[in-house]
Design a protein around this motif. Structure first.
Motif, PDB file in Angstrom:
ATOM      1  N   ILE A 138       0.678  -1.365  -0.034  1.00 15.37           N
ATOM      2  CA  ILE A 138       0.037  -0.123  -0.226  1.00 15.37           C
ATOM      3  C   ILE A 138       0.878   1.221  -0.026  1.00 15.37           C
ATOM      4  O   ILE A 138       0.363   2.194  -0.335  1.00 15.37           O
ATOM      5  CB  ILE A 138      -1.025   0.032   1.379  1.00 15.37           C
ATOM      6  CG1 ILE A 138      -2.286   1.129   1.000  1.00 15.37           C
ATOM      7  CG2 ILE A 138      -0.145   0.605   2.407  1.00 15.37           C
ATOM      8  CD1 ILE A 138      -3.388   0.668   1.868  1.00 15.37           C
ATOM      9  N   ALA A 139       2.098   1.212   0.365  1.00 11.78           N
ATOM     10  CA  ALA A 139       2.892   2.472   0.561  1.00 11.78           C
ATOM     11  C   ALA A 139       3.468   2.952  -1.013  1.00 11.78           C
ATOM     12  O   ALA A 139       3.724   2.245  -1.592  1.00 11.78           O
ATOM     13  CB  ALA A 139       4.092   1.880   1.654  1.00 11.78           C
ATOM     14  N   PRO A 140       3.565   4.223  -0.925  1.00 12.59           N
ATOM     15  CA  PRO A 140       4.303   4.777  -2.159  1.00 12.59           C
ATOM     16  C   PRO A 140       5.717   4.447  -2.042  1.00 12.59           C
ATOM     17  O   PRO A 140       6.486   4.458  -0.938  1.00 12.59           O
ATOM     18  CB  PRO A 140       3.997   6.127  -2.215  1.00 12.59           C
ATOM     19  CG  PRO A 140       3.628   6.413  -0.682  1.00 12.59           C
ATOM     20  CD  PRO A 140       3.090   5.140  -0.087  1.00 12.59           C
ATOM     21  N   ALA A 220      -9.642  -0.760  -5.825  1.00 13.64           N
ATOM     22  CA  ALA A 220      -8.057  -0.383  -5.881  1.00 13.64           C
ATOM     23  C   ALA A 220      -7.656   0.880  -6.177  1.00 13.64           C
ATOM     24  O   ALA A 220      -6.624   1.550  -5.511  1.00 13.64           O
ATOM     25  CB  ALA A 220      -7.418  -1.597  -6.638  1.00 13.64           C
ATOM     26  N   PHE A 221      -8.237   1.376  -7.209  1.00 16.95           N
ATOM     27  CA  PHE A 221      -8.054   2.623  -7.649  1.00 16.95           C
ATOM     28  C   PHE A 221      -8.318   3.769  -6.333  1.00 16.95           C
ATOM     29  O   PHE A 221      -7.728   4.753  -6.390  1.00 16.95           O
ATOM     30  CB  PHE A 221      -8.843   2.966  -9.101  1.00 16.95           C
ATOM     31  CG  PHE A 221      -8.450   4.556  -9.590  1.00 16.95           C
ATOM     32  CD1 PHE A 221      -7.538   4.738 -10.128  1.00 16.95           C
ATOM     33  CD2 PHE A 221      -9.536   5.125  -9.396  1.00 16.95           C
ATOM     34  CE1 PHE A 221      -7.057   6.044 -10.603  1.00 16.95           C
ATOM     35  CE2 PHE A 221      -9.374   6.901  -9.574  1.00 16.95           C
ATOM     36  CZ  PHE A 221      -8.048   7.146 -10.495  1.00 16.95           C
ATOM     37  N   THR A 222      -9.287   3.759  -5.844  1.00 19.90           N
ATOM     38  CA  THR A 222     -10.112   4.639  -4.802  1.00 19.90           C
ATOM     39  C   THR A 222      -8.985   4.469  -3.886  1.00 19.90           C
ATOM     40  O   THR A 222      -8.541   5.752  -3.143  1.00 19.90           O
ATOM     41  CB  THR A 222     -11.273   4.043  -4.172  1.00 19.90           C
ATOM     42  OG1 THR A 222     -12.350   3.910  -5.268  1.00 19.90           O
ATOM     43  CG2 THR A 222     -11.659   5.067  -3.052  1.00 19.90           C
ATOM     44  N   ILE A 223      -8.018   3.357  -3.466  1.00 21.41           N
ATOM     45  CA  ILE A 223      -6.995   3.536  -2.297  1.00 21.41           C
ATOM     46  C   ILE A 223      -5.985   3.926  -2.930  1.00 21.41           C
ATOM     47  O   ILE A 223      -5.376   4.899  -2.154  1.00 21.41           O
ATOM     48  CB  ILE A 223      -7.011   1.895  -1.959  1.00 21.41           C
ATOM     49  CG1 ILE A 223      -8.147   1.242  -1.313  1.00 21.41           C
ATOM     50  CG2 ILE A 223      -5.920   1.897  -0.746  1.00 21.41           C
ATOM     51  CD1 ILE A 223      -8.349  -0.207  -1.081  1.00 21.41           C
ATOM     52  N   LEU A 224      -5.449   3.805  -4.231  1.00 21.15           N
ATOM     53  CA  LEU A 224      -4.248   4.131  -4.695  1.00 21.15           C
ATOM     54  C   LEU A 224      -4.388   5.735  -4.723  1.00 21.15           C
ATOM     55  O   LEU A 224      -3.365   6.384  -4.750  1.00 21.15           O
ATOM     56  CB  LEU A 224      -3.973   3.440  -6.132  1.00 21.15           C
ATOM     57  CG  LEU A 224      -3.692   1.963  -6.082  1.00 21.15           C
ATOM     58  CD1 LEU A 224      -3.658   1.535  -7.480  1.00 21.15           C
ATOM     59  CD2 LEU A 224      -2.021   2.063  -5.353  1.00 21.15           C
ATOM     60  N   GLU A 225      -5.402   6.192  -4.951  1.00 22.36           N
ATOM     61  CA  GLU A 225      -5.807   7.506  -5.248  1.00 22.36           C
ATOM     62  C   GLU A 225      -5.525   8.371  -3.612  1.00 22.36           C
ATOM     63  O   GLU A 225      -5.041   9.512  -3.609  1.00 22.36           O
ATOM     64  CB  GLU A 225      -7.094   7.995  -5.569  1.00 22.36           C
ATOM     65  CG  GLU A 225      -7.527   9.471  -6.074  1.00 22.36           C
ATOM     66  CD  GLU A 225      -8.957   9.505  -6.891  1.00 22.36           C
ATOM     67  OE1 GLU A 225      -8.821  10.193  -7.767  1.00 22.36           O
ATOM     68  OE2 GLU A 225      -9.695   8.628  -6.381  1.00 22.36           O
ATOM     69  N   LYS A 226      -6.138   7.698  -2.814  1.00 27.31           N
ATOM     70  CA  LYS A 226      -5.785   8.375  -1.491  1.00 27.31           C
ATOM     71  C   LYS A 226      -4.081   8.197  -1.033  1.00 27.31           C
ATOM     72  O   LYS A 226      -3.718   8.900  -0.401  1.00 27.31           O
ATOM     73  CB  LYS A 226      -6.547   7.365  -0.329  1.00 27.31           C
ATOM     74  CG  LYS A 226      -8.090   7.436  -0.360  1.00 27.31           C
ATOM     75  CD  LYS A 226      -8.799   6.924   0.534  1.00 27.31           C
ATOM     76  CE  LYS A 226     -10.325   7.099   0.458  1.00 27.31           C
ATOM     77  NZ  LYS A 226     -10.939   6.264   1.494  1.00 27.31           N
ATOM     78  N   VAL A 227      -3.647   7.189  -1.552  1.00 25.38           N
ATOM     79  CA  VAL A 227      -2.187   6.939  -0.980  1.00 25.38           C
ATOM     80  C   VAL A 227      -1.195   7.850  -2.029  1.00 25.38           C
ATOM     81  O   VAL A 227      -0.236   8.351  -1.536  1.00 25.38           O
ATOM     82  CB  VAL A 227      -1.758   5.509  -1.426  1.00 25.38           C
ATOM     83  CG1 VAL A 227      -0.292   5.409  -1.227  1.00 25.38           C
ATOM     84  CG2 VAL A 227      -2.526   4.766  -0.255  1.00 25.38           C
ATOM     85  N   ASN A 228      -1.417   7.961  -3.409  1.00 18.66           N
ATOM     86  CA  ASN A 228      -0.680   8.636  -4.494  1.00 18.66           C
ATOM     87  C   ASN A 228      -1.057   9.814  -4.682  1.00 18.66           C
ATOM     88  O   ASN A 228      -0.256  10.444  -5.299  1.00 18.66           O
ATOM     89  CB  ASN A 228      -0.338   7.709  -5.411  1.00 18.66           C
ATOM     90  CG  ASN A 228       0.224   6.290  -5.245  1.00 18.66           C
ATOM     91  OD1 ASN A 228       1.436   6.248  -4.940  1.00 18.66           O
ATOM     92  ND2 ASN A 228      -0.503   5.199  -5.022  1.00 18.66           N
ATOM     93  N   GLY A 229      -2.395  10.451  -4.518  1.00 21.80           N
ATOM     94  CA  GLY A 229      -2.866  11.375  -5.078  1.00 21.80           C
ATOM     95  C   GLY A 229      -3.488  11.121  -6.701  1.00 21.80           C
ATOM     96  O   GLY A 229      -3.277   9.991  -7.155  1.00 21.80           O
ATOM     97  N   PRO A 230      -4.334  11.820  -7.190  1.00 22.99           N
ATOM     98  CA  PRO A 230      -5.068  11.454  -8.328  1.00 22.99           C
ATOM     99  C   PRO A 230      -4.196  11.226  -9.657  1.00 22.99           C
ATOM    100  O   PRO A 230      -4.476  10.368 -10.280  1.00 22.99           O
ATOM    101  CB  PRO A 230      -6.081  12.337  -8.604  1.00 22.99           C
ATOM    102  CG  PRO A 230      -5.420  13.775  -7.701  1.00 22.99           C
ATOM    103  CD  PRO A 230      -4.867  12.957  -6.645  1.00 22.99           C
TER     104      PRO A 230
END
Length: 460
Positions: A138-140, A220-230
């Motif tokens: 989950i981490a960038p 998955a995209f919703t979570i990645l958006e929160k982690v990495n920005g849109p």
């Protein structure tokens, strides 16, 4: 500059960093329970021995009961997490911690105690690969090393916390009360952090890479958006999908030419993180410290002192791991361990045990370990395997790690008895030299690279 290079310098919004930090801290609590569960027995075992009139052999059996559970838990956690998800398996480990804490506090026989501790070991073994696995997925990439290293920090904090709790319970009550009830409170106190861990896990998301693997791309995209920005989320999602499309998802894939090296790296790091002597030094340091006149009146204060050094230098590792890199920390840290192990052996060989030097070199070893071989293997092992088989591969490496724990725990007293302190520590030194050469020759640098970039590098 290509797109992957650009992605290295792009920084997501502060809200995204704060989100992933909160999630990682929750997952790292599995490490706190790991440290808490494995160290709580240190304060309780003496009273258990009196309560159940245990022979030395049975004391060893009671103390090691959780370790056997660790091996079994690590063995199956990866497979199950690949099937039902990382989050669900972490919740199961929290339940196992709580059940073990309650069960260990109320037994009327050694058999009941062994079963309860074995259940806790299942949770420790599972958490020892699930927490770093979840955080890595989950981490960038730019702060992944630091976030996964939070797991090692949590282990150290858990150990220090339970040593403090054990000491408070032990010194505030008479011996007879501790024999009857004190050890029960020590072991039962784990229920509180276990329940907190379980409650917080319901608030964190599932691993986005596991979701993509299971065709749940929107979540998955919703979570990645929160982690990495849109802006970055879509790119990362595309990389995950591309990498997954090239994976077979079978265990056989791990033995193909590219990933075979990754598996060797994971196994060697897991095993040598234990057989270079850290547990031998931590387990036997109180007696060594007594021999040099340090804190002879309290074994509890000695373990707390060791823990403070361990904790401080784990923070150093957190600061450096995404700056200096994983490989650099290993090379410098293991080199320091080699020098300290050699010096400890010299102190034993020439009987320099009545001055400060033995203490200095032991603490130097702990400091070098805490900045390198403590956190770095967890980080690298969580990064180097393909997504579809990451759980199984990490399970395999973690089982090897726990086998190393058993070996070093069983063999250290034998070595000390038969070849003496000097040669025992020189054996650990030789193991560290082997690891240093292996690190230089075989281990790649993985800082600032996405999991998918690392995966592709094995195929070239």
């Amino acid at each position: 500059m290509n797109s992957s290079s650009i992605s290295m310098v792009e920084k997501p919004p502060k809200s995204a960093t704060l989100f992933v930090l909160k999630v990682s801290i929750v997952a790292a609590l599995g490490g706190l329970l790991f440290g808490y569960d494995t160290a709580v027995i240190a304060g309780a075992i003496g009273y258990l021995q009196v309560k159940f009139n245990l022979s030395p052999a049975m004391v060893g059996w009671a103390a090691s009961s959780a370790i056997w559970g660790c091996i079994v838990g690590a063995m199956f956690a990866g497979y199950l997490s690949d099937r039902i998800g990382r989050k669900k398996m972490l919740i199961i480990t929290a339940f196992l911690f709580a059940a073990s804490a309650i069960g260990s506090a109320i037994p009327n026989s050694l058999t009941q105690f062994f079963i309860a501790r074995f259940i806790g070991g299942l949770g420790v073994g599972a958490a020892s690969m699930l927490s770093p696995l979840y955080i890595s997925e989950i981490a960038p990439s730019r702060i992944r090393g630091t976030l996964v290293s939070l797991y090692q920090l949590a282990i150290v904090v858990g150990i220090n916390l339970v040593y403090f709790i054990n000491m408070r319970i032990a010194v505030q009550n008479p011996e007879s009360w501790n024999v009857e009830y004190g050890w029960r409170y020590m072991l039962g106190s784990e229920t509180i952090p276990a329940v907190i861990f379980m409650a917080l896990l319901f608030l964190v998301p599932e691993s986005p890479r596991w979701l993509v693997k299971n065709k749940r791309e929107k979540e998955a995209f919703t979570i990645l958006e929160k982690v990495n920005g849109p802006e970055k989320a879509r790119q990362v999602l595309d990389e995950i999908k591309e990498a997954l499309s090239m994976e077979s998802g079978t265990v056989r894939e791990l033995f193909k030419p590219g990933f075979r090296i990754a598996l060797v790296v994971g196994v060697v790091l897991a095993l040598f993180s234990q057989i270079t002597g850290i547990n031998a030094i931590i387990y036997y340091a109180p007696e060594i410290f007594k021999s040099v006149g340090f804190a002879t009146d309290s074994a509890f204060s000695q373990t707390i002192f060791i823990g403070v050094v361990n904790t401080l230098f784990t923070f150093v590792a957190l600061w450096l791991i995404d700056k200096a890199g994983r490989k650099s920390l290993l090379l410098w840290g293991v080199s320091g361990m080699i020098l300290c192990l050699f010096a400890v052996g010299i102190c034993f060989h020439f009987q320099f045990t009545d001055g400060p030097w033995l203490l200095i070199f032991i603490l130097g070893f702990i400091a070098c370990f805490a900045t390198s071989l403590g956190p770095v293997p967890w980080v690298i092992i969580s990064e180097i395997f393909p997504t579809k088989t990451r759980g199984v591969a990490m399970s395999f490496c973690t089982v090897i790690l726990w086998i190393g724990v058993v070996l070093i725990t069983q063999m250290t007293p034998v070595l000390l008895e038969n070849i003496g302190g000097a040669f025992t520590f020189w054996v650990f030194m030789v193991n560290a030299i082997i690891l240093l050469i292996f690190t230089y020759k075989m281990i790649p640098e993985t800082k600032q690279r996405t999991l998918e970039e690392i995966e592709l590098s094995w195929k070239h």
